[in-house]
Motif scaffolding. Structure first.
Motif, PDB file in Angstrom:
ATOM      1  N   TYR A  71       0.835  -1.201   0.000  1.00  0.00           N
ATOM      2  CA  TYR A  71       0.000   0.000   0.000  1.00  0.00           C
ATOM      3  C   TYR A  71       0.866   1.247   0.000  1.00  0.00           C
ATOM      4  O   TYR A  71       1.947   1.271   0.596  1.00  0.00           O
ATOM      5  CB  TYR A  71      -0.892   0.043   1.250  1.00  0.00           C
ATOM      6  N   LEU A  72       0.363   2.275  -0.635  1.00  0.00           N
ATOM      7  CA  LEU A  72       0.983   3.591  -0.602  1.00  0.00           C
ATOM      8  C   LEU A  72       0.106   4.469   0.286  1.00  0.00           C
ATOM      9  O   LEU A  72      -1.097   4.599   0.039  1.00  0.00           O
ATOM     10  CB  LEU A  72       1.069   4.169  -2.017  1.00  0.00           C
ATOM     11  N   ALA A  73       0.701   5.008   1.326  1.00  0.00           N
ATOM     12  CA  ALA A  73      -0.030   5.894   2.230  1.00  0.00           C
ATOM     13  C   ALA A  73       0.267   7.334   1.843  1.00  0.00           C
ATOM     14  O   ALA A  73       1.417   7.695   1.587  1.00  0.00           O
ATOM     15  CB  ALA A  73       0.379   5.634   3.674  1.00  0.00           C
ATOM     16  N   ARG A  74      -0.792   8.136   1.805  1.00  0.00           N
ATOM     17  CA  ARG A  74      -0.657   9.557   1.493  1.00  0.00           C
ATOM     18  C   ARG A  74      -1.221  10.374   2.654  1.00  0.00           C
ATOM     19  O   ARG A  74      -2.201   9.976   3.277  1.00  0.00           O
ATOM     20  CB  ARG A  74      -1.422   9.898   0.221  1.00  0.00           C
ATOM     21  N   ARG A  75      -0.598  11.490   2.901  1.00  0.00           N
ATOM     22  CA  ARG A  75      -1.115  12.446   3.886  1.00  0.00           C
ATOM     23  C   ARG A  75      -1.530  13.686   3.112  1.00  0.00           C
ATOM     24  O   ARG A  75      -0.706  14.304   2.438  1.00  0.00           O
ATOM     25  CB  ARG A  75      -0.028  12.804   4.895  1.00  0.00           C
ATOM     26  N   ASN A  76      -2.794  14.005   3.211  1.00  0.00           N
ATOM     27  CA  ASN A  76      -3.329  15.156   2.477  1.00  0.00           C
ATOM     28  C   ASN A  76      -2.907  15.126   1.011  1.00  0.00           C
ATOM     29  O   ASN A  76      -2.560  16.137   0.425  1.00  0.00           O
ATOM     30  CB  ASN A  76      -2.901  16.467   3.148  1.00  0.00           C
ATOM     31  N   GLY A  77      -2.910  13.921   0.424  1.00  0.00           N
ATOM     32  CA  GLY A  77      -2.618  13.747  -0.997  1.00  0.00           C
ATOM     33  C   GLY A  77      -1.160  13.498  -1.340  1.00  0.00           C
ATOM     34  O   GLY A  77      -0.862  13.088  -2.461  1.00  0.00           O
ATOM     35  N   GLU A  78      -0.242  13.730  -0.413  1.00  0.00           N
ATOM     36  CA  GLU A  78       1.193  13.553  -0.689  1.00  0.00           C
ATOM     37  C   GLU A  78       1.652  12.164  -0.235  1.00  0.00           C
ATOM     38  O   GLU A  78       1.399  11.783   0.907  1.00  0.00           O
ATOM     39  CB  GLU A  78       2.020  14.613   0.044  1.00  0.00           C
TER      40      GLU A  78
END
Length: 188
Positions: A70-77
């Motif tokens: 999985y790729l985790a993003r914070r506020n889209g980043e």
């Protein structure tokens, strides 16, 4: 570019919105290649790989029903690579008594220009909530020499288990060398 619905979205107070998507090997290989080849990622075990090799590793992972990237993003980043797996279908399952409801995890936090206090804690809040969906216990097995990761797990509430030696995996699709690891457990 392939787009899929996120598998988990969670707003963490004071941190932001964390979105977790399946890794798309073609879309994400170049990004992940940059992360796994940094010296700080030496415990990830993919240093010296090419973009194509990274794509192939995650294409293989994507073909499995027991292991997921999985790729985790914070506020889209993009901020982290997170992997989950069924311990019974992994080498770690040879090193401890797997309980029903266990899920194994690996985490690689993306490089950053400047450390941000509370960042890994906020990120772990969402990742652990996601991992524990329908599960009873998270199992981590960082390299025994990775003192920072072990200390971070303890701060997140994990109980340390024994040091173990994860056996070598040598299959046509993947080679993973033997590793001395420290088990850590977090129950719901």
């Amino acid at each position: 570019m392939t787009t899929t619905e996120p598998v988990h979205v969670q707003t963490v107070e004071g941190f932001g919105t964390v979105t977790i998507d399946r890794v798309d090997p073609d879309r994400d290989a170049a990004l992940l290649h940059g992360w796994v080849n940094e010296d700080r990622a030496r415990f990830w075990g993919m240093g010296g790989t090419t973009v194509e090799q990274v794509r192939d590793v995650y294409a293989h992972l994507d073909s499995l029903t027991t292991h997921h990237g999985y790729l985790a993003r914070r506020n889209g980043e993009p901020v982290a690579l997170f992997q989950t797996y069924d311990p019974e279908a992994d080498r770690v399952g040879e090193c401890y008594d797997v309980l029903p409801g266990d899920i194994g995890v690996h985490l690689l936090v993306a490089p950053t220009a400047a450390p941000e206090p509370g960042f890994s804690g906020g990120l772990l809040t969402a990742l652990i909530d996601f991992a524990l969906t329908g599960r009873a216990r998270v199992v981590a097995e960082p390299d025994a020499a990775n003192e920072k990761a072990i200390a971070r797990l303890v701060r997140a509430g994990f109980e340390l288990g024994p040091e173990v030696v994860l056996p070598e995996v040598d299959l046509p699709e993947v080679f993973i060398p033997e590793k001395k690891a420290r088990l850590a457990f977090l129950s719901r």
